[in-house]
Write a protein that holds these residues in place. Structure first.
Motif, PDB file in Angstrom:
ATOM      1  N   ASN A 210      61.909 -32.476 111.824  1.00  0.00           N
ATOM      2  CA  ASN A 210      62.411 -33.520 110.941  1.00  0.00           C
ATOM      3  C   ASN A 210      62.441 -33.274 109.587  1.00  0.00           C
ATOM      4  N   ARG A 211      62.740 -32.075 109.225  1.00  0.00           N
ATOM      5  CA  ARG A 211      62.820 -31.452 107.777  1.00  0.00           C
ATOM      6  C   ARG A 211      64.127 -32.256 107.165  1.00  0.00           C
ATOM      7  N   GLN A 212      63.580 -32.818 105.868  1.00  0.00           N
ATOM      8  CA  GLN A 212      64.655 -33.686 105.128  1.00  0.00           C
ATOM      9  C   GLN A 212      65.542 -33.015 104.141  1.00  0.00           C
ATOM     10  N   HIS A 213      65.128 -31.828 103.694  1.00  0.00           N
ATOM     11  CA  HIS A 213      65.940 -30.776 102.976  1.00  0.00           C
ATOM     12  C   HIS A 213      65.629 -29.345 103.293  1.00  0.00           C
ATOM     13  N   TYR A 214      66.679 -28.547 102.773  1.00  0.00           N
ATOM     14  CA  TYR A 214      66.597 -27.013 103.204  1.00  0.00           C
ATOM     15  C   TYR A 214      65.597 -26.475 102.772  1.00  0.00           C
ATOM     16  N   SER A 215      64.844 -27.010 101.423  1.00  0.00           N
ATOM     17  CA  SER A 215      63.770 -26.370 100.975  1.00  0.00           C
ATOM     18  C   SER A 215      62.356 -26.650 101.451  1.00  0.00           C
ATOM     19  N   HIS A 216      62.743 -27.536 102.531  1.00  0.00           N
ATOM     20  CA  HIS A 216      60.922 -27.972 103.339  1.00  0.00           C
ATOM     21  C   HIS A 216      60.630 -27.093 104.343  1.00  0.00           C
ATOM     22  N   GLY A 217      59.455 -26.712 104.400  1.00  0.00           N
ATOM     23  CA  GLY A 217      58.978 -25.851 105.304  1.00  0.00           C
ATOM     24  C   GLY A 217      57.221 -25.572 105.264  1.00  0.00           C
ATOM     25  N   HIS A 218      57.073 -24.449 105.907  1.00  0.00           N
ATOM     26  CA  HIS A 218      55.699 -24.031 105.691  1.00  0.00           C
ATOM     27  C   HIS A 218      55.465 -23.102 104.218  1.00  0.00           C
ATOM     28  N   MET A 219      54.148 -23.530 103.795  1.00  0.00           N
ATOM     29  CA  MET A 219      53.819 -22.844 102.511  1.00  0.00           C
ATOM     30  C   MET A 219      52.311 -22.593 102.643  1.00  0.00           C
ATOM     31  N   MET A 220      51.864 -21.508 101.793  1.00  0.00           N
ATOM     32  CA  MET A 220      50.470 -21.383 101.618  1.00  0.00           C
ATOM     33  C   MET A 220      50.320 -20.952 100.120  1.00  0.00           C
ATOM     34  N   TYR A 221      49.038 -21.150  99.635  1.00  0.00           N
ATOM     35  CA  TYR A 221      48.564 -20.777  98.466  1.00  0.00           C
ATOM     36  C   TYR A 221      48.024 -19.348  98.691  1.00  0.00           C
ATOM     37  N   LEU A 222      48.367 -18.218  98.081  1.00  0.00           N
ATOM     38  CA  LEU A 222      47.584 -16.962  98.227  1.00  0.00           C
ATOM     39  C   LEU A 222      46.728 -16.778  97.052  1.00  0.00           C
ATOM     40  N   ASN A 223      45.505 -15.821  97.709  1.00  0.00           N
ATOM     41  CA  ASN A 223      44.748 -15.280  96.633  1.00  0.00           C
ATOM     42  C   ASN A 223      45.400 -14.398  95.903  1.00  0.00           C
ATOM     43  N   THR A 224      45.754 -14.472  94.748  1.00  0.00           N
ATOM     44  CA  THR A 224      46.734 -13.543  93.932  1.00  0.00           C
ATOM     45  C   THR A 224      45.760 -12.551  93.503  1.00  0.00           C
ATOM     46  N   ASP A 225      44.547 -12.528  93.540  1.00  0.00           N
ATOM     47  CA  ASP A 225      43.687 -11.422  93.060  1.00  0.00           C
ATOM     48  C   ASP A 225      43.647 -10.147  94.204  1.00  0.00           C
ATOM     49  N   CYS A 226      44.318 -10.446  95.309  1.00  0.00           N
ATOM     50  CA  CYS A 226      44.433  -9.701  96.178  1.00  0.00           C
ATOM     51  C   CYS A 226      45.709  -8.859  96.077  1.00  0.00           C
ATOM     52  N   LEU A 227      46.710  -9.232  95.352  1.00  0.00           N
ATOM     53  CA  LEU A 227      47.920  -8.603  95.321  1.00  0.00           C
ATOM     54  C   LEU A 227      48.372  -7.714  94.079  1.00  0.00           C
TER      55      LEU A 227
END
Length: 227
Positions: A210-227
């Motif tokens: 039931n995604r209402q928009h093409y931009s919707h989906g899974h997301m995650m905050y990444l620990n950017t100190d690892c990048l």
């Protein structure tokens, strides 16, 4: 740990003997007549100020009831709708510019930790998230946004430094941790989320319908100190 006396709303908090996980004690929040009330705690600023700029991990287990302490009815808790599920809000208190040591202002970081799915209305459910600690003079967390008049117990709470692991940039990538969406945040509203059988017929996967928009989906905050 205590209730958040914000706006002086009538509510109460007590020890709930035997109502925790595996028969342990828990805290119970009753008389919640508004969704923005709940149990919270002031973090010792001598420790939290040492963590400014660092990533931390919050985890708590929450069980929700109606006013008669029966499990919430189907549909009362909805992890896809604002003010329909418990989340952790981190509130920072800062001195106002030009009024150092005199007047404060508040900054609220909503959904610093969110309800993981699948949701089980008869058991404890995980509220979890990672976030970077921002500048503050006082740091306060609270479990809020469960629907009006919903009672809840809280158990097994932790707030700790989130260590960088550059061998696992995406934690819980196979959804095997507790069989939940821990670390993940679906982006978008009014969706249907579930854990289903994984790729190739084994393990787990995170399904969004039931995604209402093409931009919707899974997301995650990444620990950017690892990048």
């Amino acid at each position: 740990i205590h209730t958040m006396y914000k706006y002086r709303t009538s509510r109460d908090v007590d020890v709930a003997p035997g109502m925790g996980i595996d028969g342990t004690d828990a805290l119970i929040a009753t008389e919640r007549n508004a969704h923005w009330t709940g149990i919270g705690q002031n973090v010792d600023s001598r420790c939290s100020q040492m963590l400014v700029g660092e990533w931390v991990e919050f985890s708590a287990h929450v069980k929700l009831f109606d006013q008669s302490l029966n499990p919430t009815a189907e549909g009362v808790i909805d992890p896809t709708k604002w003010n329909k599920y418990p989340m952790m809000t981190a509130t920072r208190r800062l001195y106002r510019e030009g009024y150092e040591n005199t007047f404060y202002t508040y900054k609220e970081d909503y959904a610093a930790a969110s309800l993981a799915v699948p949701y089980n209305n008869e058991d404890y459910n995980l509220v979890h998230g990672i976030f970077r600690v921002k500048d503050h003079h006082r740091l306060y967390w609270e479990i809020e946004r469960a629907p009006d008049n919903v009672v809840y117990t809280i158990n097994d709470v932790s707030l700790k430094k989130f260590e960088c692991n550059n061998q696992e940039i995406v934690p819980n990538g196979n959804f095997e941790e507790d069989g939940t969406t821990k670390f993940w945040k679906p982006y978008g509203n009014d969706q249907v989320w579930s854990i289903v059988t994984g790729y190739g017929g084994s393990g787990n996967a995170f399904k969004i319908e039931n995604r209402q928009h093409y931009s919707h989906g899974h997301m995650m905050y990444l620990n950017t100190d690892c990048l």
